[in-house]
Write a protein that holds these residues in place. Sequence first.
Motif, PDB file in Angstrom:
ATOM      1  N   ASP A  23     -18.122  -1.575   5.797  1.00 41.78           N
ATOM      2  CA  ASP A  23     -16.870  -1.780   6.518  1.00 41.78           C
ATOM      3  C   ASP A  23     -16.927  -0.972   7.816  1.00 41.78           C
ATOM      4  O   ASP A  23     -17.767  -0.080   7.965  1.00 41.78           O
ATOM      5  CB  ASP A  23     -15.685  -1.366   5.626  1.00 41.78           C
ATOM      6  CG  ASP A  23     -14.363  -1.975   6.090  1.00 41.78           C
ATOM      7  OD1 ASP A  23     -14.334  -2.598   7.179  1.00 41.78           O
ATOM      8  OD2 ASP A  23     -13.353  -1.815   5.379  1.00 41.78           O
ATOM      9  N   HIS A  43       0.851  -1.194   0.000  1.00 44.54           N
ATOM     10  CA  HIS A  43       0.000   0.000   0.000  1.00 44.54           C
ATOM     11  C   HIS A  43       0.887   1.245   0.000  1.00 44.54           C
ATOM     12  O   HIS A  43       1.750   1.375   0.861  1.00 44.54           O
ATOM     13  CB  HIS A  43      -0.881   0.025   1.238  1.00 44.54           C
ATOM     14  CG  HIS A  43      -1.894  -1.081   1.293  1.00 44.54           C
ATOM     15  ND1 HIS A  43      -1.584  -2.335   1.756  1.00 44.54           N
ATOM     16  CD2 HIS A  43      -3.207  -1.117   0.938  1.00 44.54           C
ATOM     17  CE1 HIS A  43      -2.678  -3.094   1.691  1.00 44.54           C
ATOM     18  NE2 HIS A  43      -3.668  -2.387   1.194  1.00 44.54           N
ATOM     19  N   ASP A  44       0.647   2.141  -0.943  1.00 46.39           N
ATOM     20  CA  ASP A  44       1.555   3.299  -0.962  1.00 46.39           C
ATOM     21  C   ASP A  44       0.872   4.654  -1.077  1.00 46.39           C
ATOM     22  O   ASP A  44       1.535   5.677  -1.073  1.00 46.39           O
ATOM     23  CB  ASP A  44       2.606   3.146  -2.067  1.00 46.39           C
ATOM     24  CG  ASP A  44       2.016   3.239  -3.473  1.00 46.39           C
ATOM     25  OD1 ASP A  44       0.778   3.319  -3.605  1.00 46.39           O
ATOM     26  OD2 ASP A  44       2.802   3.233  -4.433  1.00 46.39           O
TER      27      ASP A  44
HETATM   28  C1  B12 Z   1      -6.276   0.835  -1.871  1.00 44.02           C
HETATM   29  C2  B12 Z   1      -6.183  -0.426  -1.029  1.00 44.02           C
HETATM   30  C3  B12 Z   1      -5.480  -1.513  -1.549  1.00 44.02           C
HETATM   31  C4  B12 Z   1      -4.732  -1.461  -2.862  1.00 44.02           C
HETATM   32  C5  B12 Z   1      -3.367  -0.764  -2.597  1.00 44.02           C
HETATM   33  C6  B12 Z   1      -2.889   0.041  -3.793  1.00 44.02           C
HETATM   34  C7  B12 Z   1      -1.757   0.960  -3.425  1.00 44.02           C
HETATM   35  N1  B12 Z   1      -0.925   1.219  -4.394  1.00 44.02           N
HETATM   36  O1  B12 Z   1      -1.627   1.473  -2.336  1.00 44.02           O
HETATM   37  C8  B12 Z   1      -4.582  -2.978  -3.196  1.00 44.02           C
HETATM   38  C9  B12 Z   1      -5.751  -3.418  -4.051  1.00 44.02           C
HETATM   39  C10 B12 Z   1      -3.301  -3.383  -3.889  1.00 44.02           C
HETATM   40  C11 B12 Z   1      -4.725  -3.599  -1.829  1.00 44.02           C
HETATM   41  C12 B12 Z   1      -4.291  -4.872  -1.550  1.00 44.02           C
HETATM   42  C13 B12 Z   1      -4.502  -5.495  -0.342  1.00 44.02           C
HETATM   43  N2  B12 Z   1      -5.191  -5.004   0.716  1.00 44.02           N
HETATM   44 CO1  B12 Z   1      -5.801  -3.183   0.820  1.00 44.02          CO
HETATM   45  N3  B12 Z   1      -6.750  -1.576   0.994  1.00 44.02           N
HETATM   46  C14 B12 Z   1      -6.811  -0.502   0.239  1.00 44.02           C
HETATM   47  C15 B12 Z   1      -7.781   0.514   0.864  1.00 44.02           C
HETATM   48  C16 B12 Z   1      -9.095   0.443   0.089  1.00 44.02           C
HETATM   49  C17 B12 Z   1      -7.318   1.964   0.903  1.00 44.02           C
HETATM   50  C18 B12 Z   1      -5.947   2.225   1.543  1.00 44.02           C
HETATM   51  C19 B12 Z   1      -5.560   3.659   1.276  1.00 44.02           C
HETATM   52  O2  B12 Z   1      -4.842   3.946   0.323  1.00 44.02           O
HETATM   53  N4  B12 Z   1      -6.099   4.611   2.056  1.00 44.02           N
HETATM   54  C20 B12 Z   1      -5.944   6.046   1.819  1.00 44.02           C
HETATM   55  C21 B12 Z   1      -4.694   6.604   2.474  1.00 44.02           C
HETATM   56  C22 B12 Z   1      -4.618   8.113   2.202  1.00 44.02           C
HETATM   57  O3  B12 Z   1      -4.785   6.399   3.862  1.00 44.02           O
HETATM   58  P1  B12 Z   1      -3.594   5.722   4.729  1.00 44.02           P
HETATM   59  O4  B12 Z   1      -2.857   4.781   3.903  1.00 44.02           O
HETATM   60  O5  B12 Z   1      -4.143   5.283   6.015  1.00 44.02           O
HETATM   61  O6  B12 Z   1      -2.579   6.926   4.989  1.00 44.02           O
HETATM   62  C23 B12 Z   1      -2.819   8.026   5.827  1.00 44.02           C
HETATM   63  C24 B12 Z   1      -2.420   7.810   7.295  1.00 44.02           C
HETATM   64  O7  B12 Z   1      -2.529   6.476   7.709  1.00 44.02           O
HETATM   65  C25 B12 Z   1      -1.044   8.380   7.430  1.00 44.02           C
HETATM   66  N5  B12 Z   1       0.129   7.556   7.141  1.00 44.02           N
HETATM   67  C26 B12 Z   1       0.289   6.583   6.231  1.00 44.02           C
HETATM   68  N6  B12 Z   1       1.547   6.151   6.217  1.00 44.02           N
HETATM   69  C27 B12 Z   1       2.234   6.860   7.120  1.00 44.02           C
HETATM   70  C28 B12 Z   1       3.565   6.820   7.493  1.00 44.02           C
HETATM   71  C29 B12 Z   1       4.023   7.677   8.483  1.00 44.02           C
HETATM   72  C30 B12 Z   1       5.459   7.661   8.865  1.00 44.02           C
HETATM   73  C31 B12 Z   1       3.121   8.574   9.117  1.00 44.02           C
HETATM   74  C32 B12 Z   1       3.596   9.466  10.180  1.00 44.02           C
HETATM   75  C33 B12 Z   1       1.784   8.623   8.726  1.00 44.02           C
HETATM   76  C34 B12 Z   1       1.341   7.760   7.732  1.00 44.02           C
HETATM   77  O8  B12 Z   1      -1.083   9.455   6.514  1.00 44.02           O
HETATM   78  C35 B12 Z   1      -1.849   9.097   5.355  1.00 44.02           C
HETATM   79  C36 B12 Z   1      -2.482  10.309   4.748  1.00 44.02           C
HETATM   80  O9  B12 Z   1      -3.280  11.057   5.653  1.00 44.02           O
HETATM   81  C37 B12 Z   1      -7.922  -0.036   2.326  1.00 44.02           C
HETATM   82  C38 B12 Z   1      -9.296   0.168   2.955  1.00 44.02           C
HETATM   83  C39 B12 Z   1      -9.469   1.580   3.375  1.00 44.02           C
HETATM   84  N7  B12 Z   1     -10.302   2.327   2.708  1.00 44.02           N
HETATM   85  O10 B12 Z   1      -8.781   2.011   4.285  1.00 44.02           O
HETATM   86  C40 B12 Z   1      -7.601  -1.526   2.160  1.00 44.02           C
HETATM   87  C41 B12 Z   1      -6.922  -2.280   3.302  1.00 44.02           C
HETATM   88  C42 B12 Z   1      -5.792  -1.455   3.878  1.00 44.02           C
HETATM   89  N8  B12 Z   1      -6.386  -3.457   2.603  1.00 44.02           N
HETATM   90  C43 B12 Z   1      -6.509  -4.550   3.287  1.00 44.02           C
HETATM   91  C44 B12 Z   1      -6.125  -5.842   2.838  1.00 44.02           C
HETATM   92  C45 B12 Z   1      -6.464  -6.997   3.746  1.00 44.02           C
HETATM   93  C46 B12 Z   1      -5.460  -5.997   1.607  1.00 44.02           C
HETATM   94  C47 B12 Z   1      -5.028  -7.322   0.990  1.00 44.02           C
HETATM   95  C48 B12 Z   1      -4.396  -8.345   1.940  1.00 44.02           C
HETATM   96  C49 B12 Z   1      -6.323  -7.803   0.317  1.00 44.02           C
HETATM   97  C50 B12 Z   1      -6.379  -9.094  -0.349  1.00 44.02           C
HETATM   98  N9  B12 Z   1      -6.846 -10.082   0.361  1.00 44.02           N
HETATM   99  O11 B12 Z   1      -6.060  -9.122  -1.530  1.00 44.02           O
HETATM  100  C51 B12 Z   1      -4.020  -6.894  -0.099  1.00 44.02           C
HETATM  101  C52 B12 Z   1      -2.564  -6.887   0.435  1.00 44.02           C
HETATM  102  C53 B12 Z   1      -1.532  -6.476  -0.569  1.00 44.02           C
HETATM  103  C54 B12 Z   1      -0.225  -6.191   0.129  1.00 44.02           C
HETATM  104  N10 B12 Z   1       0.644  -7.181   0.266  1.00 44.02           N
HETATM  105  O12 B12 Z   1       0.023  -5.112   0.580  1.00 44.02           O
HETATM  106  C55 B12 Z   1      -7.149  -4.298   4.637  1.00 44.02           C
HETATM  107  C56 B12 Z   1      -6.138  -4.342   5.773  1.00 44.02           C
HETATM  108  C57 B12 Z   1      -6.709  -5.037   7.006  1.00 44.02           C
HETATM  109  C58 B12 Z   1      -5.672  -5.008   8.070  1.00 44.02           C
HETATM  110  N11 B12 Z   1      -5.742  -3.984   8.921  1.00 44.02           N
HETATM  111  O13 B12 Z   1      -4.821  -5.836   8.116  1.00 44.02           O
HETATM  112  C59 B12 Z   1      -7.836  -2.914   4.410  1.00 44.02           C
HETATM  113  C60 B12 Z   1      -7.954  -2.033   5.670  1.00 44.02           C
HETATM  114  C61 B12 Z   1      -9.232  -3.255   3.895  1.00 44.02           C
HETATM  115  C62 B12 Z   1     -10.075  -3.878   4.995  1.00 44.02           C
HETATM  116  N12 B12 Z   1     -11.051  -3.185   5.519  1.00 44.02           N
HETATM  117  O14 B12 Z   1      -9.867  -5.003   5.385  1.00 44.02           O
HETATM  118  N13 B12 Z   1      -5.349  -2.755  -0.969  1.00 44.02           N
END
Ligand code: B12
Lengths: 213, 337
Positions: free
Chosen positions: B257, A101-102
């Motif tokens: 969710d 996830h990026d």
């Molecule tokens: C898009 C997505 C994907 C895409 C990722 C594409 C990509 N290039 O990133 C794809 C389809 C590839 C994917 C795959 C998988 N995913 Co996914 N995915 C998501 C999804 C829908 C959105 C994540 C996202 O981008 N959020 C938006 C960003 C902006 O938010 P964020 O990452 O949290 O970042 C914010 C903060 O957290 C913070 N932050 C982030 N990083 C950092 C770092 C630092 C240092 C700091 C200070 C702050 C910080 O700042 C950011 C901006 O404000 C989520 C569900 C959801 N809506 O949350 C599931 C989710 C994360 N995925 C999940 C899962 C299970 C998977 C898979 C295992 C699914 C599967 N069975 O195929 C695979 C695993 C692949 C792998 N090995 O990584 C689960 C994780 C469950 C868990 N907690 O373990 C989620 C939560 C869905 C769910 N409800 O179950 N996924």
Amino acid sequence: MTDLRQLFDAVVTGDHVTSKAVTAEALAAGVEPLALVNDYMIPAMDDVGGKFERNEYFVPELLLSARAMKAAMELIRPLLAARGTQPIGRVVMGTVKGDLHDIGKNLVCAMLEGGGFEVFDLGVNVAPEKFIAKVRETGARLVGMSALLTTTMPAMKLTIDAFAGEGLRDQVKFMVGGAPVTQRFADTIGADGYAENAPSAVVLAKRLIGVAA
Amino acid sequence: MNGRERILAHLAGAPVDRLPIMPITMQYAADQIGVKYIDYVTDHRVLVEAQLRTAEIFDIDYVSVISDPAREAADCGAKVEFFDDQPPAFIEDHALLAERTSLASLKIPDPLGGGRMLDRIQAAALFKEKVGKDKLIEGWIEGPCAEGSDLRGINTLMLDFFDDPVFIRDLFEFVIEMELRFARAQIDAGVDIIGIGDAAASLVGPQIYEEFVWPYEKRLIDGVKAMGAKVRLHICGNTRFALEGMGRLGCDIVDLDFPSPVHEGRAKMGPDQVLLGNLNPVTILMDGTVQDVLDKVAQCHNEAGPRFIVGAGCEVPRGTPPENLKAMLEYAKGVKG
Ligand code: B12
């Protein structure tokens, strides 16, 4: 003379063509590059962060603004380097091993850059050795790790431990984030800080390296 | 009543002996029979065995072919990275449609063409043979936003909404046609319901959802329903901004969710929509106690009212204590509908 508020507006609205053009014009007219960053781009990214927190902006708008900011930074960065202007800090960022996830990590990188940091983004699925190598290469004092899966959160601890194993733990501060990560988890693994979203990641990063926010 | 009868009766608004339970299990199911996840995603016989075993242990009312989002894109020719014990994933730097112009020459793969789509269809057929009368069989396809991301790269797709709306529409047209063919093949093989996963839709915000995503989701759902199957919509993440629209899609089941409160779903979608969810998979199901699970399901049920199916917000995480998953059944047993 260019109206520099256009730069602020272009970053906020995510218009990378205008942000680049205005920056080029301003630089040609002799405006201090650092002033563009401090007076227009950082406030613009702050505004964008606020809109995200208030649900006025969503991920697409954030990525758009990040692109507009980067387009301007590409022109500014070489000038800063040429003048020997130091970034406020260097930070190595990456999504931990096993995690692909990026989007969130990219946004944090963009905001950090908008906040005056030099960011070395290692991408996704980053092994501890890669973090270590990059810190050695760049002398960064800050490492940011992102994890979105509960199954990859332990890789954060493994990375911190790997730094300790190399005797490097005291040279760097670790900040961690990603949706499932919490302050409590950060404390448990011995990270130095946690932030919930990209705007607060900048505040955290500044605090960790001892710069006033 | 068996699981199949129970879910179908509940969807039809007829009385049931207990609430149906439909938690999504994938890696958790693989763990139940001690196989590596790579075998689960590459060999339908392994997937079927794991699903059957899991449904038996936890008395889950359905079985599903869901495993990972990379089946269709892989057959289109996208570069997919496989891992030993976790789901396969895309490499965004090598996205199939890194150039938008490549779409024009992209061909819809034949679902029966011997690739990863066929393996899923074979899973559907094997389920039909083994438990076709006892369990509801769920097929799976990707929604427009999710599959569009898989082909184009999710970060890039988010910018395309602004840079090139025409491309978005062309891409989504392609996706809809491909997914409908895939759905057709799974229905022919014997599935009762098609699950549609559109995870990336939770990222886009209300305007983009209404303008670009909803119309294509609607066509996909109408198309599947015209084939005679039921539809379950699953959008991971925070969909609060989209709930009203999701309620207008005509799905038989809408999953929520954990970031999307059940009472909000009910308020925005009206009294008749069947809602499924939304236990926090990590903090409640995996890390909570049996009592936490019971309390939380009760709360969801209370907020949803009778048109409700027991389930978690998303996939049941690996390492969830079995007694926590069993608590779902325990709750459901106490409720006649
Ligand atoms: C898009 C997505 C994907 C895409 C990722 C594409 C990509 N290039 O990133 C794809 C389809 C590839 C994917 C795959 C998988 N995913 Co996914 N995915 C998501 C999804 C829908 C959105 C994540 C996202 O981008 N959020 C938006 C960003 C902006 O938010 P964020 O990452 O949290 O970042 C914010 C903060 O957290 C913070 N932050 C982030 N990083 C950092 C770092 C630092 C240092 C700091 C200070 C702050 C910080 O700042 C950011 C901006 O404000 C989520 C569900 C959801 N809506 O949350 C599931 C989710 C994360 N995925 C999940 C899962 C299970 C998977 C898979 C295992 C699914 C599967 N069975 O195929 C695979 C695993 C692949 C792998 N090995 O990584 C689960 C994780 C469950 C868990 N907690 O373990 C989620 C939560 C869905 C769910 N409800 O179950 N996924």
